[in-house]
Design an enzyme around this catalytic site. Structure first.
Site, PDB file in Angstrom:
ATOM      1  N   ASP A 148       0.887  -1.001   0.007  1.00  0.00           N
ATOM      2  CA  ASP A 148       0.255   0.258   0.062  1.00  0.00           C
ATOM      3  C   ASP A 148       0.809   0.944  -0.261  1.00  0.00           C
ATOM      4  O   ASP A 148       0.528   2.362   1.096  1.00  0.00           O
ATOM      5  CB  ASP A 148      -0.709  -0.090   0.902  1.00  0.00           C
ATOM      6  N   HIS A 197       3.607  10.209   0.725  1.00  0.00           N
ATOM      7  CA  HIS A 197       2.932  12.192   0.629  1.00  0.00           C
ATOM      8  C   HIS A 197       4.099  12.873   0.782  1.00  0.00           C
ATOM      9  O   HIS A 197       4.851  12.741   1.253  1.00  0.00           O
ATOM     10  CB  HIS A 197       1.718  12.185   1.512  1.00  0.00           C
TER      11      HIS A 197
HETATM   12  C1  NCD Z   1      -3.889   5.660  -0.313  1.00  0.00           C
HETATM   13  C2  NCD Z   1      -3.852   7.112  -0.686  1.00  0.00           C
HETATM   14  O1  NCD Z   1      -2.581   7.539  -0.287  1.00  0.00           O
HETATM   15  O2  NCD Z   1      -3.674   6.996  -1.865  1.00  0.00           O
HETATM   16  N1  NCD Z   1      -3.637   6.066   1.815  1.00  0.00           N
HETATM   17  C3  NCD Z   1      -3.911   5.185   2.640  1.00  0.00           C
HETATM   18  O3  NCD Z   1      -4.144   6.197   3.787  1.00  0.00           O
HETATM   19  N2  NCD Z   1      -4.044   3.669   2.890  1.00  0.00           N
HETATM   20  C4  NCD Z   1      -4.992   4.969  -0.046  1.00  0.00           C
HETATM   21  C5  NCD Z   1      -5.253   4.216   0.300  1.00  0.00           C
HETATM   22  O4  NCD Z   1      -5.436   2.886  -0.302  1.00  0.00           O
HETATM   23  O5  NCD Z   1      -6.631   4.105   1.222  1.00  0.00           O
HETATM   24 ZN    ZN Z   2      -4.267   1.975  -0.961  1.00  0.00          ZN
END
Ligand code: NCD
Ligand code: ZN
Length: 438
Positions: free
Chosen positions: A303, A307
């Site tokens: 995942d 950011h």
């Molecule tokens: C993900 C993102 O930043 O795109 N963020 C997260 O907290 N996992 C989106 C997601 O997969 O929920």
């Molecule tokens: Zn995700």
């Protein structure tokens, strides 16, 4: 072009055995106790391990729309540094990957820049059912049951059934869900509206939030006899739920951040560890490790959701959720092997073989004659600290920075070509990853 690996400790999902491996162009041509052949390049891997390249079945490489956080040049370099040779990208880009046009545009952009192989998820909601019928070659459909980063459409709880019924009756696709109950998140957000400590993230999106959504999704998958994949499972409650469904139609994944971080990490890292689903208690984490050992968990995926620092330094309510993870997943897992928390062949099963099986990827996930030569050489004794300055991800930070880990990938090969050696990316003319065949 022929490459020969001599004396490699080849890791399969069942165990380790010493073999010679011959690669011809993009393919693993021969595996035998001893191979002597005229080759372009020979590596003596005595003492080193040879694994299939990792398949990270859940990444956010941010193209198009959020290129300031990541793009396929930086994202794929980060992947290669971490031994990942294939990634599956999520649809919460700008525009969302929810139309055929957006999918084709994204494919073209990726093809120009990627060094790793890729697969694409297509976002599904009640408004784009006709678009889903037009697409080809995707790895699966993604359904968001809770709001998260990006303007992805998620269904209201009441509509999830209508959506899954439609998807399962019209398609054979695996449906990967982000399972968090939106109504409960909204209610809990009201409760904590005047607080700003990032720790409230784990209270707003508590284990009941994840459980409620996961239970709905599992119930619907059973009712309509569909293929369901629960993304980033993080709680004891969800594990108890899926333990009731050992059949192959319901699969699940966990992330490295839920395996290696807990709520205790807010103290030092604040919003830098704000992520959906949120970090959990030590107890939940222990259950995840039990789940790995007991084979209740099918795969580990990062995942990877980078950011910018500036965004993460904002107030809790304005900081986006998500953490990067693609270059640290393998070292964290290898370090865990060195600490006897799991075995090397389990790692291969969790991050190579099972992801390929679940998503039906052809020719990947195993070291096998005729398979793609996506390979990683691992040094189980190499000790290195995770450092921001050595990262390739565009965001430039990691929630694991500062950790001293033993066990690192030292070479990565994509389709037979050496693309990473000792942490350095090796570029050459015409070097590109390819979309996976499913
Ligand atoms: C993900 C993102 O930043 O795109 N963020 C997260 O907290 N996992 C989106 C997601 O997969 O929920
Ligand atoms: Zn995700």
């Amino acid at each position: 072009m022929k490459t020969l690996f001599k004396n490699a400790q080849v890791v399969t999902k069942k165990g380790v055995c010493v073999k010679d491996v011959l690669v011809h162009d993009r393919t693993i041509e021969k595996i035998a106790d001893s191979i002597d052949a005229r080759v372009n390049k020979e590596y003596d891997l005595t003492g080193k391990y040879l694994m299939p390249g990792l398949i990270d079945a859940h990444v956010h490489f941010r193209v198009p729309g959020y290129e300031k956080k990541e793009d396929w040049k930086t994202g794929s370099r980060a992947a290669l540094a971490g031994g990942v040779t294939t990634v599956f990208d999520m649809p919460n880009t700008k525009p969302r990957t929810t139309t055929l046009n957006a999918l084709e545009t994204k494919r073209d952009l990726i093809r120009k820049d990627t060094l790793v192989n890729f697969g694409l998820f297509f976002g599904a909601n009640l408004n784009n059912l006709d678009e889903i019928k037009k697409v080809h070659g995707i790895v699966g459909l993604k359904v968001y049951m809770g709001a998260t980063t990006g303007q992805i459409i998620q269904e209201e709880d009441a509509q999830v059934e209508a959506l899954l019924e439609k998807l399962y009756s019209d398609h054979q696709y695996i449906v990967a869900v982000h399972a968090e109950n939106q109504t409960m998140i909204k209610r809990h957000s009201e409760t904590y509206r005047d607080e700003h400590n990032p720790e409230i993230h784990s209270l707003i999106r508590n284990d009941a939030v994840a459980y409620a959504a996961a239970r709905t999704a599992v119930h619907l998958a059973k009712k309509y006899d569909g293929r369901l994949h629960l993304c980033h499972m993080s709680t004891k409650k969800e594990l108890e739920l899926i333990a009731k469904y050992p059949d192959k139609n319901i699969t699940c994944e966990v992330t490295p951040h839920h395996l290696f971080l807990t709520v205790a990490d807010y103290a030092n890292q604040e919003n830098f560890v704000k992520v959906n689903p949120p970090l959990r208690s030590h107890k939940d984490q222990e259950r995840l490790w039990d789940g790995l050992k007991g084979k209740a968990i099918d795969i580990i995926a990062t995942d990877h959701a980078p950011h910018l620092r500036l965004e993460k330094e904002r107030d809790y309510w304005d900081a986006p959720s998500g953490v990067p993870g693609i270059e640290t997943m393998l070292p964290l897992l290898l370090n865990a092997v060195n600490e006897d928390m799991l075995q090397l062949h389990d790692v291969v099963d969790l991050v190579c073989t099972r992801p390929a099986e679940i998503y039906g990827v052809k020719g990947k996930g195993e070291i096998k004659e005729g398979y793609d030569a996506d390979l990683v050489v691992v040094d189980m004794d190499l000790e290195r600290r995770v450092e921001d300055s050595a990262l390739y991800t565009k965001c430039g930070w990691s929630p694991f920075s500062g950790r001293l880990l033993r066990g690192w990938p030292i070479m990565t090969f994509v389709r037979g070509r050496l693309v990473m050696e000792n942490g350095k990316i090796i570029e050459s003319e015409g070097l590109h990853g390819k979309e996976v065949e499913v």
